[in-house]
Design a protein around this motif. Structure first.
Motif, PDB file in Angstrom:
ATOM      1  N   SER A 136     -17.662  41.347 -34.894  1.00  0.00           N
ATOM      2  CA  SER A 136     -16.211  41.451 -34.717  1.00  0.00           C
ATOM      3  C   SER A 136     -15.492  40.788 -35.879  1.00  0.00           C
ATOM      4  O   SER A 136     -16.091  40.061 -36.670  1.00  0.00           O
ATOM      5  N   ALA A 161     -15.596  48.521 -30.622  1.00  0.00           N
ATOM      6  CA  ALA A 161     -14.477  48.150 -31.492  1.00  0.00           C
ATOM      7  C   ALA A 161     -13.395  49.219 -31.384  1.00  0.00           C
ATOM      8  O   ALA A 161     -13.684  50.404 -31.352  1.00  0.00           O
ATOM      9  N   GLY A 210     -17.023  45.104 -31.918  1.00  0.00           N
ATOM     10  CA  GLY A 210     -15.921  44.665 -31.061  1.00  0.00           C
ATOM     11  C   GLY A 210     -16.435  43.767 -29.955  1.00  0.00           C
ATOM     12  O   GLY A 210     -15.899  43.738 -28.840  1.00  0.00           O
TER      13      GLY A 210
END
Length: 108
Positions: free
Chosen positions: A51, A98, A25
């Protein structure tokens, strides 16, 4: 140094120096701030930004172009085990940032 206590700061400098760090993330708000902090205040060997968003990865490449020798961008989703294992190769530290933020998407 901000609000981080000196002992923690010294520990972070030791722990992050010359390490390969994967941040899942990595193009989100926390990820961008983390990458900026680590690149400007510590001396990592490499940061891998993992990501799903290739546009945000491209924008981060532009934003951190002075650090391109320390950054690697990896398109992937944490739900894809094989892709994640590939990204984890030779990584010393994982920062998991994430997240699914929309309740309907997470419920699905």
């Amino acid at each position: 140094m901000g609000s981080i206590q000196p002992q923690l700061w010294e520990c972070m400098q030791t722990e992050l120096a010359d390490k390969t760090i994967l941040i899942t993330g990595g193009t989100g708000s926390f990820g961008k701030c983390f990458v900026k902090t680590v690149l400007t205040r510590f001396n990592p060997r490499k940061i891998i930004v993992y990501s799903r968003d290739e546009l945000k990865q491209f924008e981060m490449q532009q934003q951190f172009s002075a650090y391109q020798h320390k950054l690697r961008f990896f398109i992937g989703d944490v739900r894809d085990k094989d892709r994640l294992y590939l990204a984890l190769r030779d990584v010393d530290i994982v920062v998991h940032a994430a997240a699914l933020k929309q309740v309907p998407a997470a419920e699905y």
